[in-house]
Design an enzyme around this catalytic site. Structure first.
Site, PDB file in Angstrom:
ATOM      1  N   SER A 187       9.862  56.006  33.631  1.00  0.00           N
ATOM      2  CA  SER A 187       9.115  56.957  34.465  1.00  0.00           C
ATOM      3  C   SER A 187       7.513  56.924  34.076  1.00  0.00           C
ATOM      4  CB  SER A 187       9.558  58.234  34.590  1.00  0.00           C
ATOM      5  OG  SER A 187      10.552  58.297  35.391  1.00  0.00           O
ATOM      6  N   LYS A 204       1.405  66.081  34.530  1.00  0.00           N
ATOM      7  CA  LYS A 204       2.801  65.584  35.409  1.00  0.00           C
ATOM      8  C   LYS A 204       3.455  66.992  35.577  1.00  0.00           C
ATOM      9  CE  LYS A 204       6.684  63.005  35.960  1.00  0.00           C
ATOM     10  NZ  LYS A 204       7.689  61.882  34.992  1.00  0.00           N
ATOM     11  N   SER A 218       8.584  58.120  37.800  1.00  0.00           N
ATOM     12  CA  SER A 218       8.219  59.549  38.546  1.00  0.00           C
ATOM     13  C   SER A 218       6.818  59.952  38.216  1.00  0.00           C
ATOM     14  CB  SER A 218       9.193  60.425  38.152  1.00  0.00           C
ATOM     15  OG  SER A 218       9.410  60.677  36.730  1.00  0.00           O
TER      16      SER A 218
END
Length: 478
Positions: free
Chosen positions: A196, A98, A172
């Site tokens: 997330s 990420k 996210s």
């Protein structure tokens, strides 16, 4: 064989040809690593096959901000040459990271054009542990700005859900989830400050574990969103998730130990947000899991956790402050933030000024939740109220539109970040017209192994489809 009709195999074709590569893509991480350790595949063959798959599908989903083709192949060759390859738990396994932790040699943006920095000099500890286990980082996945929102998009790009490209893979960690659900990687890194990891897993039919506070290395932004944010992994199988979690925790991978007795599981479908209840498909999925638990001999009781307005406000305050704290920590020019993020940070600055991030609120809520688990082992809840949010440029919409959509779709995740206790998500059913329907299990501090075990137990009883149909690399060609 899995529920999608079979797992591809590397056997039966020359490893370096296209047929062989197609068989490699879609294998679980555990099987890839076993084949590389045994010398039946090379890490280079595995990584090249997955890079080819990324090239073929990512234009339709937008999971990756960076694809590290040449660097990844070089790193795969180093795995093949390693004298310790035979002991690596993730030998040759392609992974995605990420875009809010450091990967040496790559730029980390946190999804914001306001962040200007050169290539990172060193890996984040999470990346170090993945590489030490033999994993190869093939790319950096997209995130919403400062990882604040429950959909993944930004200027010029909208990341899409492989199960239904008209919908978002959530956020996210949405880019990481889209990468796994489309078969680009078998596991991916993500993190979770308000859901997330769990929301992208929920949207994309994956499994994940949000560990309790302090279980994995943090170092996310300024202060891990005042202690709420933790690192973790996304996967398609319980076994892959268990191995990834062990690697990230710095432990030797092993199958989660069975509890040795029937579990006592509380179930609650009451929404922490009034007026935002679960839809019929979600309630039916929870009921189906209840039936599976009872059929396996576990006890299920109806009981609502003590999620108070003060706890909800405490999580919200930390979310707001996180935007300001990270902008300050990263030295961002607030004027270059998206309008929604500027407002978010402005409110966060006020929250800090008024002293609304109160450790005592967090401590009291954690104590109440620990007491809740005095006579139950786990809590079962929904994750979301319905299908994922539409895939659209949410960054062009205002702050209020974003937080309202986020809160109404996903009211069941943030409380466990505030309490600092572990929670896992798995797909429990499939909507007739789209993505899977998820459920969430929550446990007391230290219950990570128990959560991994129950995910594996339910998978063994009712396997889920591992990949979105259109992108399924294991499907047999017509």
């Amino acid at each position: 064989m899995d529920a999608s009709g079979g797992v591809g195999t590397a056997r039966g074709g020359a490893p370096g040809d296209r047929a062989g590569r197609q068989r490699i893509v879609g294998l679980p991480a555990t099987e890839i690593a076993a084949l590389v350790r045994a010398g039946e595949l090379t890490a280079v063959e595995v990584v090249r096959a997955h890079l080819d798959h990324v090239e073929a599908v990512d234009a339709r989903i937008g999971a990756f901000r960076v694809v590290r083709r040449e660097a990844a192949l070089a790193e795969a060759a180093a795995v093949d040459a390693s004298l310790t390859r035979f002991a690596l738990p993730l030998a040759g396994v392609p992974v995605a990271v990420k875009d809010n932790v450091q990967v040496a040699g790559e730029v980390c943006t946190d999804g914001s054009p306001a962040r200007e920095s050169g290539p990172e000099r060193r890996d984040h500890e999470i990346v170090t542990r993945l590489r030490k286990a033999g994993a190869v980082v093939i790319g950096i996945t997209r995130v919403p700005e400062l990882c604040l929102y429950a959909a993944t998009d930004g200027p010029g790009t909208v990341t899409r859900n492989p199960w239904d490209t008209a919908r978002s893979p959530a956020g996210s960690s949405g880019g990481s989830a889209a990468a796994v659900a489309s078969g680009c990687v078998p596991i991916a890194h993500g993190n979770d400050g308000m859901g997330s990891l769990r929301l992208p897993a929920a949207a994309c039919g994956l499994v994940t574990l949000k560990p309790g506070v302090g279980v994995l290395p943090g170092g996310i932004g300024a202060d891990d969103w005042s202690g709420m944010a933790v690192n973790g992994a996304l996967a398609t199988t319980a076994a892959d998730l268990a191995v990834a979690h062990a690697v990230l925790a710095g432990e030797q991978p092993a199958a989660p130990a069975a509890p040795g007795r029937p579990l006592r599981v509380a179930v609650s479908t009451r929404s922490p947000l009034p007026g935002a209840g679960a839809d019929e498909a979600t309630r039916a999925a929870v009921d189906a899991v209840v039936n599976q638990l009872r059929a396996a001999g576990h006890t299920v009781v109806r009981r609502n956790p003590p999620v108070t307005p003060a706890a909800a406000a405490g999580a919200l305050a930390r979310w707001m402050a996180g935007a300001e704290d990270d902008a300050e920590f990263l030295g961002l020019d607030r004027a270059r933030l998206q309008p929604r993020s500027r407002t978010h940070a402005r409110i966060g600055r006020l929250v800090r000024r008024l002293g609304l991030v109160r450790p005592r609120t967090q401590e009291r809520f954690r104590q109440r939740m620990v007491a809740f688990f005095d006579d139950v082992d786990l809590l079962l809840t929904p994750v979301t109220t319905g299908p994922p949010l539409p895939a659209r440029p949410w960054h062009e919409r205002g702050f209020l539109a974003n937080i309202t959509a986020n809160a109404r779709w996903a009211p069941w995740t943030a409380a466990w970040n505030l309490a600092g206790i572990p929670a896992a998500v798995l797909p429990a059913a499939t909507r007739p017209d789209g993505p899977p329907v998820p459920v969430q299990f929550v446990g007391p501090p230290g219950a990570e192994e128990r959560l991994l075990w129950i995910v594996g137990e339910l998978e063994s009883r009712r396997p889920w489809r591992r990949y979105a149909p259109v992108f399924d690399p294991t499907a047999t060609p017509a």
